[in-house]
Scaffold this active site. Structure first.
Site, PDB file in Angstrom:
ATOM      1  N   GLU A 304       0.793  -1.223   0.000  1.00  0.00           N
ATOM      2  CA  GLU A 304       0.000   0.000   0.000  1.00  0.00           C
ATOM      3  C   GLU A 304       0.828   1.277   0.000  1.00  0.00           C
ATOM      4  O   GLU A 304       0.534   2.215   0.743  1.00  0.00           O
ATOM      5  CB  GLU A 304      -0.933  -0.027   1.210  1.00  0.00           C
ATOM      6  CG  GLU A 304      -0.230   0.030   2.593  1.00  0.00           C
ATOM      7  CD  GLU A 304       0.137  -1.319   3.194  1.00  0.00           C
ATOM      8  OE1 GLU A 304       0.328  -2.288   2.437  1.00  0.00           O
ATOM      9  OE2 GLU A 304       0.245  -1.391   4.430  1.00  0.00           O
ATOM     10  N   HIS A 328      -8.117  -4.029  -1.331  1.00  0.00           N
ATOM     11  CA  HIS A 328      -7.337  -4.162  -0.086  1.00  0.00           C
ATOM     12  C   HIS A 328      -6.278  -3.056   0.026  1.00  0.00           C
ATOM     13  O   HIS A 328      -6.229  -2.333   1.024  1.00  0.00           O
ATOM     14  CB  HIS A 328      -6.686  -5.543  -0.041  1.00  0.00           C
ATOM     15  CG  HIS A 328      -5.842  -5.779   1.172  1.00  0.00           C
ATOM     16  ND1 HIS A 328      -6.308  -6.426   2.285  1.00  0.00           N
ATOM     17  CD2 HIS A 328      -4.559  -5.421   1.454  1.00  0.00           C
ATOM     18  CE1 HIS A 328      -5.358  -6.467   3.203  1.00  0.00           C
ATOM     19  NE2 HIS A 328      -4.274  -5.863   2.720  1.00  0.00           N
ATOM     20  N   GLU A 329      -5.466  -2.923  -1.003  1.00  0.00           N
ATOM     21  CA  GLU A 329      -4.382  -1.929  -0.919  1.00  0.00           C
ATOM     22  C   GLU A 329      -4.953  -0.510  -0.855  1.00  0.00           C
ATOM     23  O   GLU A 329      -4.429   0.350  -0.148  1.00  0.00           O
ATOM     24  CB  GLU A 329      -3.404  -2.085  -2.083  1.00  0.00           C
ATOM     25  CG  GLU A 329      -2.777  -3.475  -2.229  1.00  0.00           C
ATOM     26  CD  GLU A 329      -2.221  -4.070  -0.950  1.00  0.00           C
ATOM     27  OE1 GLU A 329      -1.844  -3.312  -0.037  1.00  0.00           O
ATOM     28  OE2 GLU A 329      -2.187  -5.319  -0.856  1.00  0.00           O
ATOM     29  N   HIS A 332      -6.023   0.436   2.609  1.00  0.00           N
ATOM     30  CA  HIS A 332      -4.908   0.854   3.468  1.00  0.00           C
ATOM     31  C   HIS A 332      -4.680   2.369   3.418  1.00  0.00           C
ATOM     32  O   HIS A 332      -3.996   2.914   4.295  1.00  0.00           O
ATOM     33  CB  HIS A 332      -3.608   0.165   3.026  1.00  0.00           C
ATOM     34  CG  HIS A 332      -3.363  -1.186   3.612  1.00  0.00           C
ATOM     35  ND1 HIS A 332      -3.366  -1.425   4.968  1.00  0.00           N
ATOM     36  CD2 HIS A 332      -3.057  -2.375   3.025  1.00  0.00           C
ATOM     37  CE1 HIS A 332      -3.071  -2.709   5.180  1.00  0.00           C
ATOM     38  NE2 HIS A 332      -2.891  -3.305   4.017  1.00  0.00           N
ATOM     39  N   GLU A 351      -3.764  -4.572   9.152  1.00  0.00           N
ATOM     40  CA  GLU A 351      -4.288  -5.591   8.239  1.00  0.00           C
ATOM     41  C   GLU A 351      -5.710  -6.055   8.560  1.00  0.00           C
ATOM     42  O   GLU A 351      -6.496  -6.301   7.642  1.00  0.00           O
ATOM     43  CB  GLU A 351      -3.329  -6.781   8.165  1.00  0.00           C
ATOM     44  CG  GLU A 351      -1.933  -6.410   7.628  1.00  0.00           C
ATOM     45  CD  GLU A 351      -1.949  -5.811   6.222  1.00  0.00           C
ATOM     46  OE1 GLU A 351      -2.948  -5.953   5.506  1.00  0.00           O
ATOM     47  OE2 GLU A 351      -0.920  -5.178   5.855  1.00  0.00           O
ATOM     48  N   ASP A 409       8.405  -9.906  10.615  1.00  0.00           N
ATOM     49  CA  ASP A 409       7.892 -10.735   9.547  1.00  0.00           C
ATOM     50  C   ASP A 409       7.339 -12.072  10.067  1.00  0.00           C
ATOM     51  O   ASP A 409       6.378 -12.607   9.518  1.00  0.00           O
ATOM     52  CB  ASP A 409       9.050 -11.010   8.576  1.00  0.00           C
ATOM     53  CG  ASP A 409       8.556 -11.172   7.163  1.00  0.00           C
ATOM     54  OD1 ASP A 409       7.725 -10.346   6.739  1.00  0.00           O
ATOM     55  OD2 ASP A 409       8.992 -12.122   6.494  1.00  0.00           O
ATOM     56  N   TYR A 417      -4.761 -10.557   9.820  1.00  0.00           N
ATOM     57  CA  TYR A 417      -5.695 -10.248   8.732  1.00  0.00           C
ATOM     58  C   TYR A 417      -7.114 -10.727   9.063  1.00  0.00           C
ATOM     59  O   TYR A 417      -8.057  -9.946   9.073  1.00  0.00           O
ATOM     60  CB  TYR A 417      -5.234 -10.945   7.444  1.00  0.00           C
ATOM     61  CG  TYR A 417      -4.007 -10.342   6.802  1.00  0.00           C
ATOM     62  CD1 TYR A 417      -2.741 -10.618   7.303  1.00  0.00           C
ATOM     63  CD2 TYR A 417      -4.103  -9.525   5.684  1.00  0.00           C
ATOM     64  CE1 TYR A 417      -1.603 -10.088   6.706  1.00  0.00           C
ATOM     65  CE2 TYR A 417      -2.964  -8.984   5.079  1.00  0.00           C
ATOM     66  CZ  TYR A 417      -1.725  -9.274   5.586  1.00  0.00           C
ATOM     67  OH  TYR A 417      -0.613  -8.739   4.997  1.00  0.00           O
TER      68      TYR A 417
HETATM   69  N1  BES Z   1       0.949  -4.522   3.679  1.00  0.00           N
HETATM   70  C1  BES Z   1       0.728  -5.798   3.125  1.00  0.00           C
HETATM   71  C2  BES Z   1       1.972  -6.454   2.614  1.00  0.00           C
HETATM   72  C3  BES Z   1       3.013  -6.717   3.665  1.00  0.00           C
HETATM   73  C4  BES Z   1       2.674  -7.296   4.862  1.00  0.00           C
HETATM   74  C5  BES Z   1       4.318  -6.409   3.418  1.00  0.00           C
HETATM   75  C6  BES Z   1       3.645  -7.524   5.803  1.00  0.00           C
HETATM   76  C7  BES Z   1       5.287  -6.644   4.367  1.00  0.00           C
HETATM   77  C8  BES Z   1       4.955  -7.198   5.568  1.00  0.00           C
HETATM   78  C9  BES Z   1      -0.304  -5.765   1.999  1.00  0.00           C
HETATM   79  O1  BES Z   1      -1.295  -4.817   2.171  1.00  0.00           O
HETATM   80  C10 BES Z   1      -0.987  -7.095   1.953  1.00  0.00           C
HETATM   81  O2  BES Z   1      -1.626  -7.428   2.916  1.00  0.00           O
HETATM   82  N2  BES Z   1      -0.852  -7.829   0.867  1.00  0.00           N
HETATM   83  C11 BES Z   1      -1.481  -9.110   0.686  1.00  0.00           C
HETATM   84  C12 BES Z   1      -2.674  -9.008  -0.207  1.00  0.00           C
HETATM   85  C13 BES Z   1      -3.972  -8.852   0.447  1.00  0.00           C
HETATM   86  C14 BES Z   1      -5.094  -8.888  -0.582  1.00  0.00           C
HETATM   87  C15 BES Z   1      -4.252  -9.774   1.588  1.00  0.00           C
HETATM   88  C16 BES Z   1      -0.505 -10.018  -0.025  1.00  0.00           C
HETATM   89  O3  BES Z   1       0.575  -9.555  -0.386  1.00  0.00           O
HETATM   90  O4  BES Z   1      -0.813 -11.178  -0.224  1.00  0.00           O
HETATM   91 ZN    ZN Z   2      -2.618  -5.371   3.699  1.00  0.00          ZN
END
Ligand code: BES
Ligand code: ZN
Length: 636
Positions: A304, A328-329, A332, A351, A409, A417
């Site tokens: 995002e 989703h993005e 954010h 999330e 991480d 989520y």
């Molecule tokens: N912000 C996250 C990606 C992220 C999370 C990067 C943790 C680094 C550490 C992003 O918004 C996200 O949640 N992406 C998901 C997609 C979403 C539709 C659930 C993904 O990448 O799968």
């Molecule tokens: Zn996200």
């Protein structure tokens, strides 16, 4: 004594305001400038070396060259510092940065030290201020650093030019920007980027230069400005052979030229999504909303980055069926960028809110049936995740995470989520949608451009929604949801009315019935995904062959369907799907797909392990560090 988040913020304001700060200092001469007690357990970020109560970065000004030959960003970062009057030094985050020197605004050298490097956090970069309130760090980005991926032309769609992109979340930006890399420390920023001739630079900010840059010696110069304070993980860059197509008045998409039309066609609804989001939770705060659809090694579905969502090309299915990722993005832009997690333990505030909000956008645009299917798939994913993290008693099933000694991480599972979104649905049910929406909209306005802790949200919820109503407090069970393990009994499970029929057909097929070809044709992507995912894990080779033949699963261009098919194939050691598996693991590097497939392979002993090792030996160099780091722990 534990000061609450608000108390700490008020005190910080005092410290940063000259006269008042002097008074505080004078009244307590024997105290160190920042008593340890002020760093509350909730708000103190254990993943940053910054000491924001002593000196904090308020603005970052980057002047960098993208050096493709040297695979590094090189130049300066000028930082504006707000500091207590007697602050001696400022502490920045750094991981592998090559520091060449630090000066004040006039060019006078300032003493600096790099502390001991921690494998997760990197090393503190401590600069003696000598009274300076602007410092200039000359540096190169970390050799092999995790945030930046330098792609060869072969890794791009056009195959002619190299490509660079960054991924900052969670704590990766300290490998290319020497600043305070904590989500609780918001900074405005500007950047001047020199890109080689023929390549375009984009960033998560307003572009001040013309789209093709300003021609200068050595390439084209691009200028950017983000005048709203953002968390450092939201500073992002990409440099490549990029073309742009508008999608609406304030929306558009960047990709490599050869895939631009196809990508833009997939994203026709983006402008409508922004309108839907605004109608729910208030005005979009960032001006434009553009997307950058990256080459396939992008490790996430989406990221995002403000004004410019970064997205994987695996959402381009050809039938617009995977656009919930954009919802989703985009969501954010409120939950995450406007009000963001103050520490990585509060990740669910980013999330969980966003998954909830994403689903509301999908409902508004495509109707409740589609939204319910997506939510129901999320519920299944939540159940699976609870098992994966060790069952409902595992500490990692808590929303507020304990990440002591861990890479943030590691805690970033579907708990944040899906349990997070389920919590918000449970509150919605308790108070009714109208009241809940009014609360959420006001919540975003109240905390706009601020970081938020779990405790801060809970306090706000009590003050502005629950308002001392004991029945409501009990009906929701806030503390249980937020601080305890497992899934509370009052969890709202949104069910799709379409899924029972899908499940029944899957069961019938497993027992030897015909593949439901006509149904499959009529089904949406969530129904197809559900069908394949709900088949029993043990099927005969005959059943798998019938399935593949009827629905062309091994050749599926829809990444979500291909993924669940390959999982089923691996569970059955089904050799005919291995070429499809190998191609899928080679053609894209999205961690959400890649890591589980390698994990499934490794669990298939003498059949799967050699396949995993053989494929990973070839694909590892293609993956981004984020994906590599995860798969390295799986394929050993
Ligand atoms: N912000 C996250 C990606 C992220 C999370 C990067 C943790 C680094 C550490 C992003 O918004 C996200 O949640 N992406 C998901 C997609 C979403 C539709 C659930 C993904 O990448 O799968
Ligand atoms: Zn996200």
């Amino acid at each position: 004594m534990i000061l609450r988040h608000t108390g700490r913020a008020a005190l910080l304001a005092l410290l940063l305001c000259g006269a008042a700060a002097t008074a505080v200092m004078a009244a307590t001469p024997a105290q160190p400038p920042v008593p340890a007690i002020l760093m509350t357990p909730e708000a103190h970020d254990i993943h940053s070396y910054a000491q924001p109560l002593v000196a904090r970065v308020t603005h970052v000004d980057l002047d960098l060259t993208a050096d493709f030959a040297g695979q590094k960003m090189t130049g300066t970062a000028a930082l504006d510092i707000a500091a207590a009057p007697d602050a001696k030094e400022v502490v920045l985050d750094s991981k592998g940065l090559v520091i060449k020197g630090v000066t004040d605004a006039k060019g006078a050298a300032l003493p600096w030290t790099l502390g001991k490097a921690d494998p997760i956090l990197g090393a503190p970069l401590t600069v003696t201020l000598n009274g300076a309130r602007r410092i200039v760090v000359s540096y190169d980005s970390a050799p092999g650093g995790a945030a930046l991926q330098w792609l060869t032309p072969a890794q791009t769609a056009g195959k002619q030019k190299p490509y660079l992109f960054s991924q900052g979340e969670a704590i990766l930006n300290r490998t290319w920007i020497p600043t305070q890399d904590s989500p609780g420390i918001r900074q405005t920023w500007t950047a001047k980027i020199l890109a080689p001739d023929g390549l375009t630079a984009v960033m998560s900010a307003e572009m001040l230069s013309p789209p093709e840059g300003e021609p200068v010696a050595g390439g084209s110069l691009y200028r950017f400005r983000m005048d709203k304070p953002v968390a450092s993980y939201l500073i992002a860059i990409a440099v490549g052979d990029l073309a742009f197509k508008p999608l609406g008045v304030r929306t558009g998409v960047y990709t490599e030229p050869s895939v631009l039309d196809k990508t833009a066609n997939e994203l026709v609804d983006v402008e409508k999504m922004v309108e839907a989001a605004e109608s729910l939770y208030g005005p979009y705060a960032w001006g434009r909303y553009d997307l950058l659809v990256l080459p396939p090694s992008f490790p996430f579905g989406g990221m995002e980055n403000p004004r410019l969502t970064f997205a994987t090309p695996t959402i381009i299915a050809g039938d617009r069926s995977l656009v919930s990722l954009v919802a989703h993005e985009l969501a954010h832009s409120w939950s995450g960028n406007l009000v963001n997690n103050a520490t990585w333990s509060d990740f669910w505030l980013n999330e969980g809110f966003t998954v909830y909000f994403e689903n509301r956008i999908m409902e508004k645009l495509y109707g409740p049936e589609r939204a319910q299917m997506l939510a129901d798939l999320g519920w299944t994913s939540l159940q699976d995740t609870i098992k994966e993290v060790g069952g409902p008693a595992s500490p990692d099933t808590r929303l507020h995470l304990d990440l002591t000694g861990r890479d943030p991480d590691d805690g970033m599972t579907d708990i944040a989520y899906e349990k997070g979104a389920t919590f918000l649905r449970t509150i919605e049910k308790a108070v009714g949608r109208e009241r809940w929406d009014a609360y959420l909209k006001a919540y975003f306005a109240r905390h706009a451009f601020q970081s938020q802790t779990t405790a801060g949200f809970v306090a706000d919820l009590r003050e502005n929604l629950i308002k001392g109503d004991p029945k409501l407090e009990a009906a929701i069970g806030v503390d249980k949801w937020v601080y305890e393990v497992g899934l509370p009994d009052n969890a709202v499970h949104v069910k799709s009315a379409a899924f029972p029929a899908v499940d029944a057909l899957a069961a019938a097929f497993a027992k030897g019935g015909p593949a439901p070809a006509a149904k499959w044709q009529a089904w949406s992507t969530p129904e197809r995904t559900r069908f394949v995912a709900s088949l029993p894990r043990q099927l005969s080779a005959e059943r798998l062959a019938a399935l593949d033949k009827a629905f062309g699963l091994s050749a599926q261009g829809n990444s979500e369907i291909r993924f669940v098919w390959l999982q089923l194939a691996i569970a059955n050691r089904y050799d005919p799907a291995t070429p499809s598996l190998e191609a899928f693991l080679t053609d894209q590097g999205r961690r959400k797909f890649v890591a589980p497939l390698f994990k499934d392979l490794m669990e298939q002993d003498t059949w799967g392990q050699p396949i995993a090792k053989r494929i990973y030996a070839q694909t590892r160099p293609l993956y981004h560090a984020v994906t590599r780091q995860t798969v390295d722990t799986i394929v050993k």
